[in-house]
Design a protein around this motif. Structure first.
Motif, PDB file in Angstrom:
ATOM      1  N   ASN A 153     -16.294  46.478 -11.796  1.00 13.53           N
ATOM      2  CA  ASN A 153     -15.891  45.676 -12.948  1.00 13.53           C
ATOM      3  C   ASN A 153     -14.449  45.181 -12.846  1.00 13.53           C
ATOM      4  OD1 ASN A 153     -18.415  46.074 -14.256  1.00 13.53           O
ATOM      5  ND2 ASN A 153     -17.714  48.084 -14.978  1.00 13.53           N
ATOM      6  N   ALA A 154     -13.787  45.475 -11.745  1.00  9.70           N
ATOM      7  CA  ALA A 154     -12.394  45.068 -11.591  1.00  9.70           C
ATOM      8  C   ALA A 154     -12.289  43.556 -11.413  1.00  9.70           C
ATOM      9  CB  ALA A 154     -11.768  45.784 -10.402  1.00  9.70           C
ATOM     10  N   ASP A 155     -11.169  43.022 -11.835  1.00 13.55           N
ATOM     11  CA  ASP A 155     -10.911  41.597 -11.707  1.00 13.55           C
ATOM     12  C   ASP A 155     -10.541  41.283 -10.262  1.00 13.55           C
ATOM     13  OD1 ASP A 155     -10.274  38.956 -11.964  1.00 13.55           O
ATOM     14  OD2 ASP A 155      -8.499  39.264 -13.227  1.00 13.55           O
ATOM     15  N   PRO A 156     -11.330  40.479  -9.533  1.00 10.04           N
ATOM     16  CA  PRO A 156     -10.980  40.183  -8.133  1.00 10.04           C
ATOM     17  C   PRO A 156      -9.710  39.365  -7.995  1.00 10.04           C
ATOM     18  CG  PRO A 156     -12.839  38.836  -8.844  1.00 10.04           C
ATOM     19  CD  PRO A 156     -12.587  39.822  -9.939  1.00 10.04           C
ATOM     20  N   TRP A 157      -9.244  38.743  -9.095  1.00  6.90           N
ATOM     21  CA  TRP A 157      -7.992  37.980  -9.051  1.00  6.90           C
ATOM     22  C   TRP A 157      -6.778  38.897  -9.126  1.00  6.90           C
ATOM     23  CZ3 TRP A 157      -7.567  32.327 -10.238  1.00  6.90           C
ATOM     24  CH2 TRP A 157      -8.786  31.676 -10.130  1.00  6.90           C
ATOM     25  N   ALA A 158      -6.961  40.142  -9.488  1.00  5.95           N
ATOM     26  CA  ALA A 158      -5.844  41.076  -9.647  1.00  5.95           C
ATOM     27  C   ALA A 158      -5.622  41.845  -8.350  1.00  5.95           C
ATOM     28  CB  ALA A 158      -6.120  42.055 -10.785  1.00  5.95           C
ATOM     29  N   PRO A 159      -4.391  41.930  -7.855  1.00  7.49           N
ATOM     30  CA  PRO A 159      -4.124  42.699  -6.632  1.00  7.49           C
ATOM     31  C   PRO A 159      -4.524  44.163  -6.805  1.00  7.49           C
ATOM     32  CG  PRO A 159      -2.243  41.318  -7.202  1.00  7.49           C
ATOM     33  CD  PRO A 159      -3.177  41.283  -8.370  1.00  7.49           C
ATOM     34  N   TYR A 160      -5.184  44.700  -5.811  1.00  8.37           N
ATOM     35  CA  TYR A 160      -5.649  46.086  -5.833  1.00  8.37           C
ATOM     36  C   TYR A 160      -5.000  46.816  -4.665  1.00  8.37           C
ATOM     37  CZ  TYR A 160      -8.818  50.068  -5.158  1.00  8.37           C
ATOM     38  OH  TYR A 160      -9.352  51.320  -4.971  1.00  8.37           O
ATOM     39  N   ARG A 161      -4.293  47.894  -4.971  1.00 10.90           N
ATOM     40  CA  ARG A 161      -3.635  48.666  -3.911  1.00 10.90           C
ATOM     41  C   ARG A 161      -4.669  49.547  -3.218  1.00 10.90           C
ATOM     42  NH1 ARG A 161       2.116  51.936  -4.001  1.00 10.90           N
ATOM     43  NH2 ARG A 161       1.934  52.826  -1.902  1.00 10.90           N
ATOM     44  N   ILE A 162      -4.777  49.409  -1.908  1.00 10.46           N
ATOM     45  CA  ILE A 162      -5.773  50.150  -1.142  1.00 10.46           C
ATOM     46  C   ILE A 162      -5.336  51.608  -1.030  1.00 10.46           C
ATOM     47  CG2 ILE A 162      -6.960  50.311   1.072  1.00 10.46           C
ATOM     48  CD1 ILE A 162      -6.484  47.342   1.441  1.00 10.46           C
ATOM     49  N   PRO A 163      -6.161  52.541  -1.487  1.00 11.65           N
ATOM     50  CA  PRO A 163      -5.782  53.953  -1.398  1.00 11.65           C
ATOM     51  C   PRO A 163      -5.828  54.453   0.048  1.00 11.65           C
ATOM     52  CG  PRO A 163      -8.010  53.742  -2.248  1.00 11.65           C
ATOM     53  CD  PRO A 163      -7.460  52.349  -2.153  1.00 11.65           C
ATOM     54  N   GLY A 164      -4.943  55.372   0.363  1.00  7.79           N
ATOM     55  CA  GLY A 164      -4.936  56.003   1.680  1.00  7.79           C
ATOM     56  C   GLY A 164      -4.147  55.273   2.736  1.00  7.79           C
ATOM     57  N   LEU A 165      -3.545  54.129   2.415  1.00  9.07           N
ATOM     58  CA  LEU A 165      -2.763  53.381   3.389  1.00  9.07           C
ATOM     59  C   LEU A 165      -1.280  53.495   3.059  1.00  9.07           C
ATOM     60  CD1 LEU A 165      -4.788  50.086   4.002  1.00  9.07           C
ATOM     61  CD2 LEU A 165      -4.526  52.047   5.529  1.00  9.07           C
ATOM     62  N   ARG A 166      -0.502  53.980   4.013  1.00  8.92           N
ATOM     63  CA  ARG A 166       0.943  54.125   3.856  1.00  8.92           C
ATOM     64  C   ARG A 166       1.626  53.722   5.161  1.00  8.92           C
ATOM     65  NH1 ARG A 166       2.333  58.905   4.062  1.00  8.92           N
ATOM     66  NH2 ARG A 166       4.340  58.745   3.017  1.00  8.92           N
ATOM     67  N   GLN A 167       2.830  53.199   5.045  1.00 11.47           N
ATOM     68  CA  GLN A 167       3.659  52.846   6.196  1.00 11.47           C
ATOM     69  C   GLN A 167       2.943  51.863   7.135  1.00 11.47           C
ATOM     70  OE1 GLN A 167       4.987  56.464   8.071  1.00 11.47           O
ATOM     71  NE2 GLN A 167       6.117  57.151   6.278  1.00 11.47           N
ATOM     72  N   ILE A 168       2.250  50.887   6.550  1.00 15.19           N
ATOM     73  CA  ILE A 168       1.544  49.885   7.333  1.00 15.19           C
ATOM     74  C   ILE A 168       2.507  48.739   7.661  1.00 15.19           C
ATOM     75  CG2 ILE A 168      -0.365  48.249   7.354  1.00 15.19           C
ATOM     76  CD1 ILE A 168      -1.204  51.180   7.516  1.00 15.19           C
TER      77      ILE A 168
END
Length: 571
Positions: free
Chosen positions: A477-492
């Motif tokens: 149900n999330a808005d695809p226009w809204a940025p979503y932070r991908i969990p589990g990704l750091r120091q990319i």
């Protein structure tokens, strides 16, 4: 030793340089050489203080100043890591002779330094000069891809600077082109991680190192640290089994120093150190889909078998020098050294960023590069671009991102009321993606999805995935226009996403971390990436048989997993 060197040289050298060297005339040089470190310079004194320093200069021993200058210049050239970015900024502002050494040291740090990620608490604890240098460094690293997600396979650089391929590249197949039958695909074996071997004719240089890569469904290109452009070619045994993958020099560009190479779908571009652009490839990356045919910038739609220079780009009179290129499915984007953007190709959804394409239907296919116009003044200074299937992204030096093209699937995260979205399905003039609240250092564009890398190593996505309605576990149900932070990704540091336009529309993404490890998401049925035994429950069964349905979970991983094909990548 480092502490002793700083304590022994800096207190002695800096006062001597301040008093023994003329301050006047060095501001212009510093502004030209170190524009991103201006705020780190020590404040200039007034005219009265300057005349006082000039008086001191006459009584100061010039030999001490020269000795201090030589000592610091030698230390900068010998090991730039001995100095913090703030120290380098101050040294560059102290004396004109040090500018060249400092610029070279900063260029080195822009390639290899990752000091922000080593500071506890992230960028908030950095001095202003260090933060500016870090941001420029991060954007520079993102513009030289060391791992690429291509159609049904992946390409990367190992810690020894060698090219490594794995998966099912289209140029490897031994069947009739265009046959997308699942049984035929499954009978075509996937490559395990395989190191490309330099061909004997590549200058006989065994110690050749690869600095960046580019890959598409038809070709793989590698750029060496010396600016030589190579391409991958399969050598087969008598039974047609793959013997090895060889790297051959592109004969037409031997002796030409290449600064960047880009390819996607059916066309390729090479940018020289002088800003010239060479293009070659097919009318369309898929001969069975002529509607995707597009111009490469020569004023016509044609197949070019050999690299040909685009006349309007270069360092000559009336030409524009280019810094980098991004190629999409049916359009291409060119970034000049001045931060301007030029586009060419198809523009049915506004992906070229040309307002004239919206007003005149005959402009839906642009044959020659045209300048992209932004609806703000001053126009942003663009440093990188990404070309998706039907949308484009523009990364500015300020960390802001602009976008144009097909927007109805959410690939352009901008403020737009839900009631007005049906009327904003296509954006014809680049708009600021104001829903991104971070300083972006890297971008990637797919079929209908976009990725954004923040300066702290976080990754955001917007848009719609082709094989799942909830990519990376995002709520359905999330808005695809809204940025979503991908969990589990750091120091990319880098992100790359594939585009495959067959009936299956498989896609996968590769994320490169600052320590050289890589993470992946998406389709893995062709061997695009492998995961550990304990992680198989994330994506179900694995094997060579690919599911017929595009939403099949038999060969799709909807979580970020660490790739264990090899020990790591060179970044």
């Amino acid at each position: 030793f480092v502490g002793w060197l700083r304590s022994a040289i800096m207190p002695f050298a800096v006062p001597q340089l301040r008093h023994g060297l003329n301050v006047q005339g060095r501001t212009k040089c510093t502004r030209e050489a170190l524009p991103h470190l201006l705020r780190a310079r020590p404040p200039h004194t007034g005219p009265g203080a300057r005349s006082k320093k000039a008086a001191v200069t006459q009584s100061s021993d010039p030999s001490e100043s020269e000795m201090a200058l030589s000592a610091i210049e030698g230390c900068i050239a010998w090991s730039p890591a001995l100095f913090t970015p703030t120290c380098l900024a101050r040294l560059g502002a102290l004396a004109t002779p040090l500018c060249a050494a400092v610029v070279q040291a900063c260029a080195h740090q822009l390639r290899v330094a990752r000091f922000l990620l080593l500071v506890p608490g992230g960028g908030a604890r950095l001095a202003h000069g260090e933060r500016l240098l870090h941001r420029a460094q991060r954007q520079s690293v993102a513009m030289r891809p060391t791992c690429v997600a291509a159609e049904n396979y992946s390409v990367g650089i190992d810690p020894r600077g060698r090219l490594v391929l794995w998966g099912r590249p289209g140029w490897l197949e031994m069947r009739a082109y265009g046959n997308e039958d699942g049984d035929s695909v499954s009978s075509w074996p996937a490559l395990l991680p395989r190191v490309a071997v330099p061909y004997e004719a590549v200058d006989g240089n065994v110690k050749m190192r690869i600095s960046s890569v580019a890959a598409s469904r038809h070709a793989v290109f590698a750029l060496t640290t010396d600016g030589n452009l190579l391409f991958a070619q399969i050598r087969r045994c008598a039974d047609l089994a793959v013997h090895d993958v060889e790297l051959h020099p592109l004969k037409e560009l031997i002796g030409v120093r290449i600064a960047q190479v880009a390819t996607r779908f059916g066309q390729a571009y090479a940018v020289t150190s002088d800003g010239e652009v060479y293009a070659w490839g097919m009318r369309s990356g898929d001969p069975h889909r002529p509607e995707l045919s597009c111009s490469m910038g020569f004023g016509k739609v044609a197949t070019l078998l050999h690299p040909t220079r685009i006349p309007c780009f270069g360092s000559g009179p009336g030409a524009t020098p280019i810094r980098c290129v991004a190629s999409g499915i049916s359009h291409s984007l060119f970034v000049s050294i001045y931060g301007e953007v030029y586009s060419v190709g198809r523009a049915e959804d506004g992906q070229l960023g040309l307002a004239s394409s919206a007003l005149r239907p005959e402009c839906h296919h642009v044959m020659k590069p045209a300048k992209v116009s932004f609806d703000t003044r001053p126009s942003p200074m663009v440093v990188a671009v990404a070309a998706g299937a039907r949308h484009s992204l523009f990364l500015a030096a300020t960390g802001e991102v602009w976008g144009c093209g097909l927007a109805k699937y959410g690939a352009l995260p901008m403020t737009c009321p839900v009631a007005k979205r049906p009327m904003t399905s296509s954006v014809w003039v680049p708009r600021l993606l104001d829903r991104l609240q971070c300083f972006c250092t890297g971008i990637a564009a797919g079929i209908s999805i976009s990725f954004f890398v923040g300066e702290g190593g976080e990754v955001l996505l917007s848009g719609t995935a082709r094989q799942t309605p909830f990519p990376f576990g995002r709520s359905i149900n999330a808005d695809p226009w809204a940025p979503y932070r991908i969990p589990g990704l750091r120091q990319i540091e880098q992100v790359s996403v594939s585009m495959e336009l067959s009936s299956f529309q498989w896609e996968h993404a590769i994320f490169v971390r600052q320590d050289g490890s890589i993470y992946a998401w998406g389709h893995l049925g062709h061997g695009e990436f492998s995961i550990k035994e304990g992680q198989k429950s994330l994506c179900g069964l694995m094997g060579n048989v690919v599911g017929k349905a595009s939403n099949s979970t038999l060969s799709f991983c909807n979580s970020v997993v660490r790739v264990n094909n090899w020990p790591g990548l060179h970044c």
